[in-house]
Design an enzyme around this catalytic site. Sequence first.
Site, mmCIF file in Angstrom:
data_model
loop_
_atom_site.group_PDB
_atom_site.id
_atom_site.type_symbol
_atom_site.label_atom_id
_atom_site.label_comp_id
_atom_site.label_asym_id
_atom_site.label_seq_id
_atom_site.Cartn_x
_atom_site.Cartn_y
_atom_site.Cartn_z
ATOM 1 N N ASP A 21 29.921 101.155 100.877
ATOM 2 C CA ASP A 21 28.646 101.839 100.670
ATOM 3 C C ASP A 21 28.396 102.003 99.170
ATOM 4 O OD1 ASP A 21 26.784 103.891 102.647
ATOM 5 O OD2 ASP A 21 26.671 104.173 100.478
ATOM 6 N N ILE A 22 27.149 101.798 98.771
ATOM 7 C CA ILE A 22 26.806 101.841 97.338
ATOM 8 C C ILE A 22 26.903 103.260 96.768
ATOM 9 C CG2 ILE A 22 24.287 102.181 97.510
ATOM 10 C CD1 ILE A 22 24.034 99.822 95.476
ATOM 11 N N HIS A 41 23.961 100.030 111.568
ATOM 12 C CA HIS A 41 25.195 100.066 110.790
ATOM 13 C C HIS A 41 26.067 101.220 111.242
ATOM 14 C CE1 HIS A 41 22.046 102.304 108.631
ATOM 15 N NE2 HIS A 41 22.997 103.154 108.255
ATOM 16 N N HIS A 74 29.000 103.712 109.847
ATOM 17 C CA HIS A 74 29.712 104.220 108.672
ATOM 18 C C HIS A 74 31.173 104.438 109.053
ATOM 19 C CE1 HIS A 74 26.067 105.607 106.310
ATOM 20 N NE2 HIS A 74 25.532 105.571 107.517
HETATM 21 P P1 5GP Z 1 21.870 105.593 106.798
HETATM 22 O O1 5GP Z 1 21.411 106.890 106.174
HETATM 23 O O2 5GP Z 1 20.716 104.653 107.047
HETATM 24 O O3 5GP Z 1 22.748 105.798 107.987
HETATM 25 O O4 5GP Z 1 22.834 104.955 105.727
HETATM 26 C C1 5GP Z 1 22.461 103.914 104.868
HETATM 27 C C2 5GP Z 1 23.578 103.750 103.864
HETATM 28 O O5 5GP Z 1 23.379 102.542 103.178
HETATM 29 C C3 5GP Z 1 23.647 104.867 102.810
HETATM 30 O O6 5GP Z 1 24.909 105.498 102.869
HETATM 31 C C4 5GP Z 1 23.413 104.121 101.489
HETATM 32 O O7 5GP Z 1 24.198 104.624 100.433
HETATM 33 C C5 5GP Z 1 23.772 102.685 101.839
HETATM 34 N N1 5GP Z 1 23.053 101.683 101.079
HETATM 35 C C6 5GP Z 1 21.705 101.623 100.874
HETATM 36 N N2 5GP Z 1 21.391 100.559 100.153
HETATM 37 C C7 5GP Z 1 22.551 99.893 99.896
HETATM 38 C C8 5GP Z 1 22.859 98.694 99.173
HETATM 39 O O8 5GP Z 1 22.003 98.000 98.622
HETATM 40 N N3 5GP Z 1 24.174 98.335 99.127
HETATM 41 C C9 5GP Z 1 25.152 99.073 99.733
HETATM 42 N N4 5GP Z 1 26.399 98.618 99.610
HETATM 43 N N5 5GP Z 1 24.891 100.195 100.410
HETATM 44 C C10 5GP Z 1 23.619 100.606 100.500
#
Ligand code: 5GP
Length: 113
Positions: A29-30, A99, A101
């Site tokens: 995760d970024i 996705h 986590h």
């Molecule tokens: P969500 O809130 O949708 O469950 O989580 C999305 C996750 O994707 C977040 O934890 C965010 O930090 C990660 N994320 C968003 N954009 C990118 C990216 O371009 N690269 C990576 N490696 N992670 C990303």
Amino acid sequence: MDCIFCKIVAGQIPSDVLYTDDKVVAFRDISPMAPVHLLIIPQHHIASLTDLTEAQMSLVGHMAYVANQLAKQQGISEKGYRVVINCGRQGGQVVQHLHMHLLGGRELSGMLG
Ligand code: 5GP
Ligand code: ZN
């Protein structure tokens, strides 16, 4: 399609990929919320768990098994870790590509820690 995770699968956006097979890709995760914070995603675009069809259900089992293997590889398996799928707006899903986590390496308290 303007999907950031599809671009990661296609290698159009750089990411720290730890695992890939014919079904999934796993990368860091970024903006990590824990010392280990990986995302496991299907190669094929599925917007959300809500959009998962009956024919696709084994994919989530596959993702969970990859999480199990990566947790071992990352050294967090014994102490414990958390697997989360955010779904939809109130579920906190920001990226509209399914996705999982994988979080670990610190004490995760409460519901989300
Ligand atoms: P969500 O809130 O949708 O469950 O989580 C999305 C996750 O994707 C977040 O934890 C965010 O930090 C990660 N994320 C968003 N954009 C990118 C990216 O371009 N690269 C990576 N490696 N992670 C990303
Ligand atoms: Zn996508």
